[in-house]
Design a protein around this motif. Sequence first.
Motif, PDB file in Angstrom:
ATOM      1  N   LEU A 109      -1.096   8.344  14.376  1.00 44.00           N
ATOM      2  CA  LEU A 109      -0.760   6.944  14.175  1.00 44.00           C
ATOM      3  C   LEU A 109       0.738   6.834  13.943  1.00 44.00           C
ATOM      4  O   LEU A 109       1.257   7.304  12.940  1.00 44.00           O
ATOM      5  N   ASN A 110       1.420   6.208  14.915  1.00 41.11           N
ATOM      6  CA  ASN A 110       2.880   6.160  14.913  1.00 41.11           C
ATOM      7  C   ASN A 110       3.363   4.723  14.736  1.00 41.11           C
ATOM      8  O   ASN A 110       2.995   3.850  15.507  1.00 41.11           O
ATOM      9  N   LYS A 134      -1.362  14.562   7.225  1.00 39.33           N
ATOM     10  CA  LYS A 134       0.078  14.749   7.065  1.00 39.33           C
ATOM     11  C   LYS A 134       0.770  13.421   7.326  1.00 39.33           C
ATOM     12  O   LYS A 134       0.292  12.615   8.117  1.00 39.33           O
ATOM     13  N   ILE A 135       1.915  13.218   6.644  1.00 36.19           N
ATOM     14  CA  ILE A 135       2.733  12.026   6.850  1.00 36.19           C
ATOM     15  C   ILE A 135       4.137  12.491   7.205  1.00 36.19           C
ATOM     16  O   ILE A 135       4.709  13.330   6.511  1.00 36.19           O
ATOM     17  N   ILE A 136       4.647  11.950   8.287  1.00 34.82           N
ATOM     18  CA  ILE A 136       5.993  12.307   8.748  1.00 34.82           C
ATOM     19  C   ILE A 136       6.851  11.052   8.635  1.00 34.82           C
ATOM     20  O   ILE A 136       6.624  10.068   9.341  1.00 34.82           O
ATOM     21  N   GLY A 140       0.820  -1.194   0.000  1.00 36.76           N
ATOM     22  CA  GLY A 140       0.000   0.000   0.000  1.00 36.76           C
ATOM     23  C   GLY A 140       0.858   1.249   0.000  1.00 36.76           C
ATOM     24  O   GLY A 140       2.002   1.231   0.415  1.00 36.76           O
ATOM     25  N   GLU A 141       0.292   2.291  -0.504  1.00 35.82           N
ATOM     26  CA  GLU A 141       0.970   3.581  -0.451  1.00 35.82           C
ATOM     27  C   GLU A 141      -0.097   4.602  -0.087  1.00 35.82           C
ATOM     28  O   GLU A 141      -1.082   4.753  -0.799  1.00 35.82           O
ATOM     29  N   ILE A 142       0.094   5.253   1.033  1.00 32.19           N
ATOM     30  CA  ILE A 142      -0.884   6.190   1.555  1.00 32.19           C
ATOM     31  C   ILE A 142      -0.479   7.606   1.157  1.00 32.19           C
ATOM     32  O   ILE A 142       0.697   7.956   1.205  1.00 32.19           O
ATOM     33  N   HIS A 143      -1.480   8.408   0.806  1.00 32.36           N
ATOM     34  CA  HIS A 143      -1.227   9.789   0.416  1.00 32.36           C
ATOM     35  C   HIS A 143      -2.067  10.729   1.275  1.00 32.36           C
ATOM     36  O   HIS A 143      -3.143  10.359   1.756  1.00 32.36           O
ATOM     37  N   SER A 176       4.886   8.454  10.967  1.00 27.65           N
ATOM     38  CA  SER A 176       3.645   8.823  11.641  1.00 27.65           C
ATOM     39  C   SER A 176       2.683   9.437  10.644  1.00 27.65           C
ATOM     40  O   SER A 176       3.092  10.139   9.719  1.00 27.65           O
ATOM     41  N   LEU A 177       1.405   9.148  10.872  1.00 29.45           N
ATOM     42  CA  LEU A 177       0.354   9.727  10.050  1.00 29.45           C
ATOM     43  C   LEU A 177      -0.566  10.519  10.961  1.00 29.45           C
ATOM     44  O   LEU A 177      -0.971  10.025  12.018  1.00 29.45           O
ATOM     45  N   LEU A 178      -0.878  11.730  10.563  1.00 27.33           N
ATOM     46  CA  LEU A 178      -1.852  12.539  11.275  1.00 27.33           C
ATOM     47  C   LEU A 178      -3.173  12.363  10.552  1.00 27.33           C
ATOM     48  O   LEU A 178      -3.285  12.688   9.363  1.00 27.33           O
TER      49      LEU A 178
END
Length: 179
Positions: free
Chosen positions: A70-71, A157-159, A37-40, A146-148
Amino acid sequence: MTQIKQKRLVIRSLILLVLLGAVGYTLYSNLTKASQGEIHVGQTAPDFVLKDMNGKTHQLSHYRGKGVFLNFWGTWCDPCKREMPYMNDLYEEYHKKGVEILAVHVKDTRYLVENFIKQYGLQFPVMIDKDGDVQNEYGIDPLPESLLIGPDGRVKKIIIGNQNLKEKDFRSLFDSIKP
């Protein structure tokens, strides 16, 4: 002389086989990674169900209406070790404001995770993705990541990787997903 040439041929053949194996593995890894998967940003975060270290089940979709940090982390990850205390210090304050922290540990033993939780006094839910299913669905690599996720369930946001986040950075991130 003939024996020496035969030995060289065998050694060269073995080296060639090892190199071909390495190239084959690299190609396989890259091709299968593309199927992960690839999350955007803007996408609805994929739902998952994991149990935390206390046996409580957490399903991401049950947190709709709240902000979710989500970390994905590991006990061996140095940036994770630096970030966890900040997250823990802010957990109670932001939990009351409608922001949840969900920490998903990637493929480690329960014993190591329990020791980490005790060492850092973590209060937020920590789950183990022992088979790596959630990690693969989200396409997580490297750690930490991490995903906000906003109250609407969409990724805000993706960190990725080591960002040297401090308490003020976490405050700003948590504020950005407050309901």
